[in-house]
Design an enzyme around this catalytic site. Structure first.
Site, PDB file in Angstrom:
ATOM      1  N   ASP A 108     -10.814   2.474   4.081  1.00  0.00           N
ATOM      2  CA  ASP A 108     -11.182   1.086   3.776  1.00  0.00           C
ATOM      3  C   ASP A 108     -12.677   0.902   3.541  1.00  0.00           C
ATOM      4  O   ASP A 108     -13.109  -0.127   3.021  1.00  0.00           O
ATOM      5  CB  ASP A 108     -10.736   0.164   4.920  1.00  0.00           C
ATOM      6  CG  ASP A 108      -9.442  -0.573   4.602  1.00  0.00           C
ATOM      7  OD1 ASP A 108      -9.154  -0.760   3.407  1.00  0.00           O
ATOM      8  OD2 ASP A 108      -8.725  -0.963   5.540  1.00  0.00           O
ATOM      9  N   LYS A 167       0.828  -1.207   0.000  1.00  0.00           N
ATOM     10  CA  LYS A 167       0.000   0.000   0.000  1.00  0.00           C
ATOM     11  C   LYS A 167       0.860   1.254   0.000  1.00  0.00           C
ATOM     12  O   LYS A 167       0.535   2.239  -0.671  1.00  0.00           O
ATOM     13  CB  LYS A 167      -0.954  -0.043   1.202  1.00  0.00           C
ATOM     14  CG  LYS A 167      -2.000  -1.146   1.064  1.00  0.00           C
ATOM     15  CD  LYS A 167      -2.674  -1.501   2.372  1.00  0.00           C
ATOM     16  CE  LYS A 167      -3.593  -2.714   2.194  1.00  0.00           C
ATOM     17  NZ  LYS A 167      -4.159  -3.209   3.458  1.00  0.00           N
ATOM     18  N   GLN A 211      -4.670  -1.977   9.644  1.00  0.00           N
ATOM     19  CA  GLN A 211      -4.339  -3.261   9.015  1.00  0.00           C
ATOM     20  C   GLN A 211      -4.817  -4.420   9.889  1.00  0.00           C
ATOM     21  O   GLN A 211      -4.455  -4.516  11.061  1.00  0.00           O
ATOM     22  CB  GLN A 211      -2.830  -3.364   8.778  1.00  0.00           C
ATOM     23  CG  GLN A 211      -2.397  -4.615   8.040  1.00  0.00           C
ATOM     24  CD  GLN A 211      -2.970  -4.696   6.629  1.00  0.00           C
ATOM     25  OE1 GLN A 211      -2.940  -3.728   5.884  1.00  0.00           O
ATOM     26  NE2 GLN A 211      -3.500  -5.854   6.272  1.00  0.00           N
TER      27      GLN A 211
END
Length: 287
Positions: free
Chosen positions: A126, A59, A103
């Site tokens: 997200d 990422k 994460q």
């Protein structure tokens, strides 16, 4: 070895991801030149899980490619939930941070749902916050989970008709299955949601014009379970010593599919690219 005649049926996630990244890079440059703002992504990693570290690196590399400023926040595995929530609160109030990514998975003593709900919905890169999920359910698609968003982008780029089509999703997670169902319903597909406990799964998958598989079971979907001409997205990934496998028996199913994503190189790159798009969206909406 794959027969060359089937290669045109492969949805190249890497090429699509590059297209999305080019769009994001252009948007980032516009923000910087016109408003003096560089979009910023904060990634939170708790513990030292090797797979999680790898995903964060992927990422961050994508951020570098598109011009997004990425900053990593590391907490030791024995941190407390309160310490994690305090970090999230500080990032929520940091005007230089436009998107926050937690994460997963977290160490067992953490509550991931509480942590995700602590992230400001406006910085929820997200798309997992209940507020953004709720907006999705009423057809207001803003910050949605990245993988379903990537699937929709692929459907659009390949001009796959969705309205009135039978769409079957195998997997009912909050990350893929449920939001994927909502996004397809928003486009007037007739949607069935199945999972590994579904009786006679084949009965459902055989009727699918569009099949999205996200069960995490190696080669769950065989060639006799799909109809000729189906469009298939394989979201699953299983890592073994001899390689990486998806939920779909790719080499045999491709002979019946009109379009299909490979594993790796299909949905994965698109997911990361859509994350970049979301960070840009967060930055634009912060103005």
């Amino acid at each position: 070895m794959l027969d060359e005649s089937y290669e045109s049926r492969i949805i190249d996630g890497k090429v699509l991801a590059q297209q999305v990244e080019e769009e994001v890079r252009s948007g980032v440059e516009d923000l910087e030149s016109n408003r003096g703002i560089t979009p910023g992504l904060a990634t939170i990693l708790v513990g030292d899980d090797p797979a999680s570290k790898m995903y964060v690196r992927l990422k961050h590399r994508a951020c570098e490619r598109v011009g997004i400023r990425a900053e990593d926040f590391l907490l030791p595995a024995d941190s407390t939930q309160e310490e994690l929530l305090a970090l999230i609160d500080s990032l929520n109030n940091n005007k230089d941070v436009h998107g926050i990514l937690l994460q997963l998975p977290l160490p067992e003593h953490f509550s991931p749902q509480e942590a995700m709900e602590a992230i400001s919905p406006a910085k929820d890169a997200d798309g997992f916050h209940p507020y953004n999920m709720g907006k999705l359910m009423i057809g207001d698609e803003g910050l949605v989970p990245c993988t379903p968003h990537g699937v929709i982008r692929a459907l659009e780029e390949y001009n796959v008709p969705v309205k009135g089509k039978n769409a079957v999703i195998v997997g009912h997670s909050n990350v893929v299955g449920k939001p994927m169902a909502a996004m397809l319903l928003n486009r007037n597909a007739s949607v069935s949601v199945c999972h590994i406990f579904t009786d006679d799964l084949k009965k459902y998958t055989l009727g699918a014009d569009i099949l999205v598989v996200a069960a995490g079971v190696k080669h769950l979907i065989k060639a006799d379970m799909v109809k000729e001409g189906a469009v298939i997205f394989d979201v699953g990934i299983t890592k073994e010593e001899d390689g990486v496998y998806g939920d779909v028996d790719f080499e045999n199913v491709i002979k019946k599919a009109s379009l299909i994503t490979p594993v790796p190189g299909g949905v994965g790159p698109l997911t990361v690219a859509m994350l970049m798009k979301h960070v840009l969206m967060c930055a634009e909406k912060s103005l």
